[in-house]
Motif scaffolding. Structure first.
Motif, short mmCIF file in Angstrom:
data_model
loop_
_atom_site.label_atom_id
_atom_site.label_comp_id
_atom_site.label_asym_id
_atom_site.label_seq_id
_atom_site.Cartn_x
_atom_site.Cartn_y
_atom_site.Cartn_z
N UNK A 4 26.71 46.03 19.02
CA UNK A 4 27.73 45.07 19.47
C UNK A 4 29.12 45.59 19.13
N UNK A 5 30.04 45.33 20.01
CA UNK A 5 31.41 45.79 19.78
C UNK A 5 32.22 44.65 19.13
N UNK A 6 32.52 44.79 17.88
CA UNK A 6 33.34 43.79 17.19
C UNK A 6 34.82 44.16 17.35
N UNK A 7 35.66 43.13 17.37
CA UNK A 7 37.10 43.38 17.47
C UNK A 7 37.54 44.18 16.25
N UNK A 8 38.47 45.07 16.44
CA UNK A 8 38.99 45.81 15.28
C UNK A 8 40.10 45.01 14.58
N UNK A 9 40.71 44.09 15.32
CA UNK A 9 41.74 43.23 14.72
C UNK A 9 41.47 41.78 15.12
N UNK A 10 41.73 40.84 14.22
CA UNK A 10 41.54 39.42 14.53
C UNK A 10 42.58 38.97 15.56
N UNK A 11 42.11 38.20 16.53
CA UNK A 11 42.99 37.79 17.64
C UNK A 11 43.44 36.35 17.45
N UNK A 12 44.68 36.04 17.69
CA UNK A 12 45.15 34.64 17.75
C UNK A 12 46.28 34.52 18.77
N UNK A 13 46.34 33.37 19.39
CA UNK A 13 47.46 33.06 20.29
C UNK A 13 48.42 32.07 19.63
N UNK A 14 48.07 31.64 18.40
CA UNK A 14 48.82 30.55 17.76
C UNK A 14 50.05 31.07 17.00
N UNK A 15 49.89 32.11 16.24
CA UNK A 15 50.90 32.45 15.23
C UNK A 15 51.23 33.93 15.27
N UNK A 16 52.48 34.22 15.26
CA UNK A 16 52.94 35.61 15.30
C UNK A 16 53.84 35.85 14.09
N UNK A 17 53.48 36.85 13.31
CA UNK A 17 54.27 37.17 12.12
C UNK A 17 54.92 38.54 12.29
N UNK A 18 56.23 38.57 12.10
CA UNK A 18 56.93 39.85 12.19
C UNK A 18 57.03 40.43 10.78
N UNK A 19 56.51 41.65 10.58
CA UNK A 19 56.50 42.16 9.20
C UNK A 19 57.91 42.48 8.70
N UNK A 20 58.07 42.35 7.39
CA UNK A 20 59.36 42.71 6.80
C UNK A 20 59.49 44.24 6.82
N UNK A 21 60.68 44.71 6.81
CA UNK A 21 60.90 46.16 6.91
C UNK A 21 60.36 46.88 5.68
N UNK A 22 60.39 46.21 4.52
CA UNK A 22 60.01 46.89 3.27
C UNK A 22 58.52 46.80 2.97
N UNK A 52 54.76 45.60 4.63
CA UNK A 52 54.03 45.10 5.81
C UNK A 52 53.09 43.93 5.51
N UNK A 53 52.89 43.61 4.21
CA UNK A 53 52.05 42.44 3.87
C UNK A 53 52.86 41.14 3.93
N UNK A 54 54.17 41.26 4.01
CA UNK A 54 55.02 40.05 4.02
C UNK A 54 55.65 39.88 5.40
N UNK A 55 55.77 38.58 5.81
CA UNK A 55 56.40 38.29 7.10
C UNK A 55 57.85 37.92 6.88
N UNK A 56 58.73 38.43 7.76
CA UNK A 56 60.13 37.99 7.63
C UNK A 56 60.44 36.88 8.61
N UNK A 57 59.58 36.70 9.61
CA UNK A 57 59.73 35.54 10.50
C UNK A 57 58.37 35.18 11.08
N UNK A 58 58.19 33.89 11.40
CA UNK A 58 56.92 33.41 11.94
C UNK A 58 57.21 32.59 13.19
N UNK A 59 56.39 32.79 14.20
CA UNK A 59 56.54 32.02 15.44
C UNK A 59 55.24 31.28 15.76
#
Lengths: 278, 273
Positions: free
Chosen positions: B13-31, B33-40
């Motif tokens: 079976x082919x599992x997704x390599x990344x979890x998919x969502x249409x609800x929430x988008x997090x833009x990583x901070x420049x310093x 990548x585990x932290x979001x600097x903005x959320x939509x």
């Protein structure tokens, strides 16, 4: 002054990103299921008891069957099918609303994570057990140890494990003690001291050891850490909760202990108009 | 390997390599990548939503993907007020109170009571089933559906839910859901499912049956465009404040603040053979 430049270091999390590192074991598909180094199909199922594997899964140590039988006896001690007991009544309420047995059992087990009863009292009980042994080893008499748990010279000692909600005395202690003896367990340092404390408390306050007062020192004597003990007993009320769930679920919905409106004693403000928005 | 064991092979079976969502988008901070600097949330910046919109608007948005019309927002807000407290006699609330007075960790009060109200009698499952019923039957005449159902088997004891969301409570029509349905129908908008449910409740009235609270919730959720699989969870979210408030009210009271039946009132009977 030179401005300090902050450099992020998230390399620790990067070593864990995209992988799960486990020392407990797992399912190697097509090969075997490993449980702390044991082959589950070859070495455990049909050969070890459920409670032996419970201890193995939680601690990484496969105990003797007789110790697993003691833990099973402890689970039996909290399997009363009585829907007045708080966690059990939650099972009944789930049954009467036709929630699933899994939902009701989880709800009842969660309720037992309480400061007053159930698994939630374990860490405080173990702390007391370890502390009184430490005080005894330092040379204090049992009388003085008990006095150290009195807030004032005249107030009664407050010792978790030596009082019980609803009733004084605990019918389970003697049976459990006989069971552990029959299985060949001697009272260790922690449990022996608990009995010494009980002897004095019974004379002073009439309060004896409760189940927590027995199992906390018993587990300490067997070399378990506090967190291991908490984890071992975390679901122990399961059976009583499900007994109460089953009875309520087998009877008509909302027929478990129904209440009239006036069975609730409302003591809030009298009826008043809602003010308009400003 | 033991020869008696069947051959176990991993499925291809082919599992997704990344979890998919249409609800929430997090833009990583420049310093980092585990932290979001903005959320939509569905494309809207959460801080902008916080500045400009109400809680009810964003609650609708997170599930439906678009902000609600003013009429829908008002309908949802009114349902939230109506469903906020199931009352201290409801078994779900009593579970919360039991946990509170029993000195259960207060963090567990809500999950305990939400689990208890997950079931098929006045709980989340009944909301789901009522939504399925309403979606399936609302294109037919409510009176005809009621007539078809009147000969369906009635339980010998206890209440009869003729269909999920409609029936009796303690042997009678529960007055509160009838009133809440009327209140909701008075709100501006074209609430077809709610109206159908109200007509159906009138058709079953001669059998001493009517709206149940779960039916009202189900009808509103249908009119708001929710899928039935959301019904149980939305009902739990809406009921959560009252459950937790009653549990919390008991949490600092002594164990004796709630009844504990004495032996005279806890009767152990022999089971009929």
């Amino acid at each position: 002054m030179k401005k300090k430049i902050h450099r992020s270091d998230f390399s620790f999390w990067d070593t864990h990103r995209g992988t799960i590192h486990s020392t407990i074991g797992g399912w190697i598909i097509g090969e075997a299921v490993y449980c702390h180094g044991y082959d589950m199909m070859e070495e455990l199922i049909g050969k070890a008891s459920y409670f032996q594997v419970l201890v193995l899964n939680i601690t990484g140590r496969l105990p003797e069957r007789r110790l697993a039988e003691c833990i099973e006896a402890i689970f039996l001690c909290v399997s009363y099918p009585d829907s007045r007991i708080w966690c059990n009544q939650i099972g009944s309420l789930g049954g009467t609303l036709r929630s699933s047995p899994v939902a009701a059992a989880c709800a009842g087990i969660l309720a037992s994570d309480s400061r007053m009863y159930g698994a939630g009292t374990l860490l405080a009980g173990i702390e007391l057990t370890k502390n009184v042994v430490k005080l005894k080893r330092s040379g204090m008499t049992v009388e003085d140890i008990i006095k150290s748990y009195q807030r004032t010279p005249k107030s009664p000692p407050v010792m978790i494990g030596f009082s019980r909600p609803i009733a004084s005395g605990d019918e389970r202690i003697e049976t459990l003690d006989q069971t552990t003896k029959q299985l060949g367990f001697e009272r260790g340092e922690h449990l022996a001291l608990a009995y010494e404390i009980q002897e004095i408390l019974l004379q002073k306050t009439g309060e004896g050891m409760n189940l927590l007062g027995y199992i906390a020192p018993f587990f300490c004597d067997q070399g378990f850490t506090p967190q291991e003990i908490y984890r071992l007993v975390s679901i122990m009320v399961n059976s009583g909760v499900l007994a109460c769930y089953a009875e309520a679920a087998d009877n008509p919905p909302e027929s478990f202990f129904p209440l009239h409106c006036n069975d609730i004693d409302y003591q809030g403000p009298a009826s008043r108009p809602v003010p308009d928005k400003e | 390997m033991n020869q008696k064991q069947p051959i176990v092979r991993k499925r291809d079976e082919q599992f997704a390599t990344r979890t998919v969502t249409r609800i929430w988008d997090e833009e990583p901070s420049a310093e980092n990548p585990y932290l979001a600097r903005s959320c939509r949330c569905h494309g809207y910046d959460i801080l902008e939503l916080a500045r400009k919109r109400s809680f009810v608007d964003v609650l609708f948005l997170i599930f439906q993907g678009e902000l609600p019309s003013p009429n829908k927002a008002k309908l949802l807000e009114t349902l939230m007020i109506i469903t906020m407290n199931l009352g201290p006699r409801h078994p779900g609330t009593r579970a919360a109170m039991n946990a509170g007075v029993g000195k259960t960790n207060t963090a567990h009060i809500l999950p305990i009571s939400l689990s208890v109200i997950s079931g098929s009698h006045l709980g989340g499952e009944e909301v789901v089933e009522a939504m399925h019923f309403l979606r399936k039957k609302r294109k037919f005449s409510p009176r005809e559906i009621a007539d078809d159902l009147q000969n369906s088997p009635r339980p010998l004891k206890g209440d009869w839910h003729i269909v999920p969301g409609f029936g009796s409570r303690f042997g009678d029509i529960d007055p509160m859901p009838q009133q809440t349905a009327s209140l909701l129908l008075d709100l501006q908008g074209d609430w077809k499912t709610l109206q159908w449910g109200d007509d159906f409740s009138k058709a079953i009235k001669p059998h001493n049956l009517g709206w149940l609270s779960t039916g009202v919730t189900a009808a509103v959720l249908c009119d708001l465009g929710f899928h039935p699989r959301a019904g149980a969870g939305i009902f739990q979210i809406l009921s959560a404040p009252g459950l937790f408030a009653h549990g919390l009210e008991m949490a600092n009271k002594p164990l004796t603040a709630m009844p504990f039946l004495d032996e005279e009132h806890y009767i152990i009977e022999k089971k009929d053979p």
